[in-house]
Design an enzyme around this catalytic site. Structure first.
Site: not given
Length: 165
Positions: A8-9, A47, A75, A126, A136
């Site tokens: 994740d970024g 990301e 994501d 999320h 995340d």
């Protein structure tokens, strides 16, 4: 050998300070986690850097890498779609005409060749994916570190100016 990679970024004030994070899972066990603050980034850059850094970590053992089937969970449709829909191949043919982050895409493409296979799977952010949620958290914490450092450095400069130094 199947290895799951969750990435994740995060970027605040896009563009602005951000961070990336990854979690590597093998046989249901977390084998590596890492994050890094970015002091000037975009969300898309954060990301893709998460994936690049995870693959760089895993490619440190070339023999193991060549035997590994990676499943990369992200994501970010910005990361997943160019791979899954073949866009990256077309971008290379057009020398990335009109596309950003060419150097990162080329690095990602090069790193992917070091593995037996790389499959990208998009996951909704999320939600109930604990490792994606952990990636995340790592990215968000890294972005907080970037913000804190920028505030600290800005404050130091302002104090120096006020003192006439």
């Amino acid at each position: 050998m199947k290895i799951a990679v969750y990435t994740d970024g995060s970027c605040r004030y896009n563009p602005g300070p951000g961070g990336w994070g990854y979690v590597i899972v093998n046989n249901g066990r977390v084998v590596a986690e890492k994050s890094m603050p970015l002091f000037r980034s975009t969300n898309n850059r954060a990301e893709i850097l998460a994936v690049i850094n995870a693959l760089a970590k895993l490619s440190q053992d070339p023999k193991l890498a060549k035997q590994s089937d990676l499943i990369i969970y992200t994501d970010s449709l910005y990361v997943a779609n160019p791979i899954n829909k073949g866009w990256l191949t077309e971008w290379v043919k057009t020398d990335f005409a009109g596309k950003k982050n060419k150097n990162y895409w080329l690095l990602l493409r090069s790193l992917m060749t070091k593995f037996k296979s790389c499959t990208f799977r998009w996951v909704k952010g999320h939600k109930q994916c604990k490792y994606n949620n952990r990636a995340d958290e790592l990215a968000y914490e890294a972005s907080n570190k970037a913000i804190a450092r920028i505030k600290r450095e800005t404050k130091d400069r302002l104090c120096s100016c006020e003192l006439g130094k």
